[in-house]
Design an enzyme around this catalytic site. Structure first.
Site, PDB file in Angstrom:
ATOM      1  N   ASP A 100      14.508 -28.854 -40.616  1.00  0.00           N
ATOM      2  CA  ASP A 100      15.467 -29.903 -40.328  1.00  0.00           C
ATOM      3  C   ASP A 100      16.077 -29.725 -38.941  1.00  0.00           C
ATOM      4  OD1 ASP A 100      16.851 -27.665 -40.969  1.00  0.00           O
ATOM      5  OD2 ASP A 100      17.590 -28.419 -42.886  1.00  0.00           O
ATOM      6  N   ASP A 120      18.717 -25.180 -42.945  1.00  0.00           N
ATOM      7  CA  ASP A 120      18.281 -23.834 -42.607  1.00  0.00           C
ATOM      8  C   ASP A 120      17.671 -23.783 -41.205  1.00  0.00           C
ATOM      9  OD1 ASP A 120      15.901 -25.073 -42.995  1.00  0.00           O
ATOM     10  OD2 ASP A 120      15.370 -23.991 -44.826  1.00  0.00           O
ATOM     11  N   CYS A 170       0.827  -1.199   0.000  1.00  0.00           N
ATOM     12  CA  CYS A 170       0.000   0.000   0.000  1.00  0.00           C
ATOM     13  C   CYS A 170       0.862   1.249   0.000  1.00  0.00           C
ATOM     14  CB  CYS A 170      -0.879   0.013   1.247  1.00  0.00           C
ATOM     15  SG  CYS A 170       0.146  -0.072   2.727  1.00  0.00           S
ATOM     16  N   CYS A 191       3.165   1.701   2.970  1.00  0.00           N
ATOM     17  CA  CYS A 191       4.458   1.006   2.928  1.00  0.00           C
ATOM     18  C   CYS A 191       5.462   1.878   2.194  1.00  0.00           C
ATOM     19  CB  CYS A 191       4.348  -0.300   2.159  1.00  0.00           C
ATOM     20  SG  CYS A 191       2.993  -1.348   2.646  1.00  0.00           S
ATOM     21  N   ASP A 214      21.341 -30.503 -46.378  1.00  0.00           N
ATOM     22  CA  ASP A 214      19.952 -30.496 -46.783  1.00  0.00           C
ATOM     23  C   ASP A 214      19.929 -29.881 -48.186  1.00  0.00           C
ATOM     24  OD1 ASP A 214      17.175 -30.775 -46.414  1.00  0.00           O
ATOM     25  OD2 ASP A 214      17.036 -28.629 -46.061  1.00  0.00           O
TER      26      ASP A 214
END
Lengths: 110, 802
Positions: B693, B689, B30, B33, B488
């Site tokens: 893969d 890439d 609050c 505090c 690939d």
């Protein structure tokens, strides 16, 4: 000669045990000055661990901290605190060393 | 706004000249505090200003660093019953490097100053000790234990006597005391670091280089001190009262010199990171409220429009929205030719614009930017360790105690041996002592500690310069062990973008090539098939006009049909032609040939008559062939993996020059293929890439991802290539091999140096050749062994791209 070997290899090192706070985190401050104090840190495995490295010297030897198991290498600025956060995944001993592997410490997770 | 717990803080200067800190506070519920903490902080000594923010959950405090510290402030907050943390100093890699550079520069300057000063003192000490030695019985010739000093004395004494005869007139005790003072001063000032650090280590039950130097020089000093204070004691025992002050000073000077060189060399290992840091422009020109204005790089927001003029460096990553230019991306990708950029293309911050101007929309900023990702990957790599290091680590951890033990053993063995051979007790002590000191001084654990990390540091920097990001020492090591490279096909060996390769007209058809293309492209314009896209793009490039299509229909697995300018047009395979009862015999041979070349032929029928054939293929990148040839020349098996049918795959494989083609592999099966190769004992690299893969990349021993767009850090990959061509794969493997070689050389040198040096210093050669090592020469060897290791690693900076 015997004493030399005993002193460097077998003598008891300083150890500290960290207990988790309410949020489960464990805090330990390590003084870096020609070595790590405490050099053995006992913690709970699987809980986040926060290590505060307080480097109180300018000696180049301790300028880096390395946790090989965590692929972590960090520069510790002189006379400053540097925080390293990690979580030991399983129980075991995790070594940490200086950049050149001359200073040694370990985290023992239980 | 989310109430994130801010752990990030800087330490900006507060207006008062003090410091400012942001401390995360927990447990505030609050406004009361908030007020309470603020009040308590404001009243604490040294606090200039404090403001607590309930929503942000932190306290911003300006304070006088002389009077208080962040730690005290945290304690103050905790005392009020709330949780607080000392803020993490979240530094960027650049800031960290700057801090490290400053620390290393300071260290270097200090080392240099002390090395020069102690070197001067060392020369003076050596000259002063000449008359001392000459004053000894037999002119010192017989018993000076240090062979180097004996040599110096014989060659230096005659000229010295001629030039400064008065030196020889000074009473020897006076000279001894003079040297004592000089040496003590040198030890306390220049050598202080060794003693303090040795003591610190000792208290931690560990020992390092400093321990060896401290023990070695202290032993020599204390011996000399006793000789100076009580020479009678030695004389009565038949030992000449020799002192070794000059050796202490010169050892300190030499080791400081070595350390200074090492500090300088270590600084150079981080050159690449500093170079990357300098790439980041500090400001950006953005459009705000229709005006162009310069703002700090931190103030650029997502979606800001950035304006770039010719020759300027791009401040952030983004996507071009207007204009075009060629951009030099060499500093990040290693690609030397500027890349053409049009509207819609991605541009990367830190690259340099060519002669055009353009505007672009900022997309990724700060830590997400490509530059920041590269730096982060590089830092992570430098932080990692290579498995090969383990050996060095194991030796390092026991090194110093073992050396101390050897030194003690050396002393004992020498003493006993000399005694047995009838030497005078005192002379035996002196010689045994000199050998033990030489052992301590020559041993160098540093070279071992530096062998692997410096090589990793330099090579990851070099890699980043070439657009190759190798994620860590382990990857480096595996890249050096490869036996097989799996590529690939789509997007890795080939462009990954189908392109029209052939347009063939049917002999019976009157239409021109352009007319035919126009009809096909018009149909395909409505299609979403990837091959259709290639045809439309091609028509655009050929400046062929398109017409509207009526009744477009896509026939899955066969092709597409529609009506263009009143003609019924069908584009597709044999099956589609059969559906429309079109006779394809006149072009069937061409179609078969194109298929054999790995292309995809499509028949075109107009009003039920065959009009032509159009072929589309994914062309091989111009650089693939040469790169694959190089990989094979490096002794690697090159395998191409693809989902295409065997015929297409074989055609591409033949053209690219791979060893073997594995066709018809579904994405899931790629993993199995890698696993199969591994079972055969191959060490496999998978290059792809990283999109479809990813699993195969993760499964392989070395996953290489060709980075696309702005995502540099492909999770599963061990190596990220910033550049599309396969040349990067060659370079990555070559660089890794070179790095491994350097590491092995370094380790070999470090081990051999100690394995040979320590026994020689201990005097094992003496019984056979009469060779004894002077502690001074030992210190010179020690000082430069670690410099040589760092210098060897620095040679990697000259790695040339193949």
């Amino acid at each position: 000669m015997l004493w030399v070997n005993w002193y460097f290899f077998f003598a008891e090192r300083t150890a500290a045990t960290a207990s988790p706070d309410a949020t489960g985190r464990q805090d330990v401050t390590v003084i870096v000055r020609g070595g790590y104090d405490p050099s053995t840190i006992r913690v709970k495995a699987g809980r986040p661990l926060r290590l505060v490295f307080d480097r109180q010297e300018t000696s180049g030897c301790s300028e880096e901290i390395v946790f090989p198991d965590f692929n972590l290498r960090k520069f510790l600025p002189s006379n400053q605190r540097t925080i390293i956060e990690l979580t030991p995944p399983t129980a075991g001993t995790y070594e940490f060393t200086c950049g050149m592997s001359m200073l040694h410490g370990r985290v023992i997770a239980e | 706004m989310a109430t994130t717990n801010i752990v990030h803080t800087e330490m900006p200067r507060a207006p008062s000249g003090g410091r400012k800190v942001v401390i995360p506070v927990t447990g505030m519920t609050c406004a009361a505090c908030e007020a309470r903490i603020q009040r308590t902080l404001s009243k604490s000594p040294g606090v200039v200003d404090a403001s607590v923010n309930l929503m942000m959950g932190n306290a911003t405090v300006s304070f006088d660093p002389a009077a208080t510290s962040p730690e005290t402030l945290v304690d103050t907050i905790r005392a009020t019953g709330y949780g607080a943390e000392v803020p993490t100093q979240e530094r960027t890699a650049f800031e960290e490097q700057e801090a490290r550079d400053r620390a290393q520069e300071d260290e270097f300057l200090e080392l240099r100053r002390k090395a020069i000063a102690s070197g001067v003192v060392g020369v003076i000490a050596m000259i002063v000790s000449m008359p001392l030695m000459a004053a000894a019985p037999h002119g010192g010739q017989g018993t000076v234990a240090d062979p180097f000093m004996r040599w110096v004395m014989t060659s230096l004494t005659p000229p010295l006597r001629a030039v400064v005869p008065w030196l020889y007139a000074i009473p020897t005790p006076l000279l001894s005391y003079g040297l004592l003072v000089l040496t003590l001063a040198t030890m306390a000032w220049a050598g202080r670091r060794f003693y303090v650090r040795a003591w610190m280590s000792f208290r931690h039950h560990s020992a390092d280089m400093n321990t060896l130097i401290a023990v070695g020089t202290s032993a020599a000093f204390i011996y000399s001190l006793i000789v100076t204070l009580a020479p009678r004691f030695f004389i009565t025992h038949g030992v000449e009262p020799d002192v070794y002050y000059e050796a202490v000073v010169i050892i300190i000077a030499l080791i400081l010199t070595g350390n200074a060189f090492e500090a300088r060399a270590k600084r150079q290992t981080a050159t690449a990171l500093r170079a990357l840091a300098r790439l980041q422009p500090k400001t950006a020109r953005v459009v705000r409220d229709d005006r162009e204005l310069d703002v700090g790089i931190d103030e650029v927001r997502h979606d800001d429009v950035v304006v770039v003029r010719p020759g300027e460096r791009l401040p952030v990553d983004g996507e071009i929205i207007a204009g075009r230019s060629a951009v030099d991306e060499s500093m990040l990708t290693g690609e030397s030719i500027p890349v053409e950029k049009h509207v819609g293309d991605r541009v990367i911050g830190a690259t340099i614009n060519g002669t055009g101007s353009f505007r672009y929309r900022a997309t990724t900023l700060g830590a997400d930017s490509v530059l920041a990702q590269i730096v982060k990957l590089m830092r992570d790599a430098q932080g990692s360790r290579a498995p090969i290091q383990k050996l060095a680590d194991r030796v390092s951890s026991v090194f110093v105690p073992v050396v101390i033990s050897i030194a003690v053993a050396t002393f004992v063995v020498w003493f006993v041996a000399l005694h047995a051979s009838g030497a005078v007790g005192g002379a035996a002590v002196v010689r045994a002592f000199s050998a033990a000191v030489a052992v301590l001084i020559i041993a160098c654990p540093c070279a071992m500690g530096l062998a692997v990390p410096t090589a990793v540091m330099v090579s990851s920097g070099k890699g980043a310069e070439l657009g190759i990001l190798i994620k860590g020492g382990e990857a480096l090591q595996r890249a050096g062990d490869l036996t097989t490279v799996v590529l690939d096909k789509t997007g890795t060996v080939t462009e990954g973008r189908p392109t029209v390769t052939d347009v063939i007209r049917s002999g019976d058809d009157a239409r021109s090539r352009e007319e035919l293309l126009s009809l096909v492209a018009s149909i395909e314009h409505s299609s979403e098939h990837p091959l259709a896209d290639a045809i439309v793009r091609y028509a655009g490039e050929q400046r062929v006009a398109l017409s509207t299509v009526e009744g477009f229909q896509s026939v899955t697995g066969r092709g597409a049909t529609g009506v263009v300018e009143g003609h019924a047009v069908a584009v597709g395979n044999t099956a589609l032609m059969a559906d429309y009862v079109v006779d394809v015999t006149s072009l069937a041979t061409d179609a078969a040939r194109l298929s054999a070349e790995g292309k995809t032929p499509m028949y075109v029928a107009v009003d039920g008559q065959l009009a032509g054939l159009i072929a589309v293929a994914d062309p091989i990148k111009p650089t693939s062939r040469a790169a694959i040839a190089q990989l094979r020349a490096m002794g690697l098996d090159v395998i191409m993996l693809t989902g295409d049918n065997q015929r297409t795959a074989d055609a591409v494989g033949r053209e690219a020059g791979v060893d073997r083609v594995v066709a018809g592999v579904l994405p899931e099966a790629k993993v199995a293929e890698i696993a199969r190769l591994q079972e055969q004992g191959e060490v496999v690299a998978m290059v792809g890439d990283g999109i479809n893969d990813g699993a195969a990349i993760a499964r392989s021993d070395l996953g290489v991802a060709i980075a696309s767009g702005t995502d540099v850090a492909v999770e599963a990959a061990d190596v990220a290539l910033m550049r599309g061509d396969l040349g990067g794969v060659v370079q990555a493997i070559e660089l890794s091999r070179r790095t491994m070689r350097t590491m092995k050389q370094n380790l070999f040198w470090a081990f051999v140096y100690n394995v040979v040096g320590i026994p020689v210093a201990a005097g094992v050669l003496y019984p056979f050749f009469g060779i004894l090592l002077s502690p001074i020469l030992a210190s010179a060897a020690m000082a430069f062994s670690s410099v040589s290791v760092v210098s060897n690693s620095l040679r990697l900076r000259r790695f040339r791209a193949v």
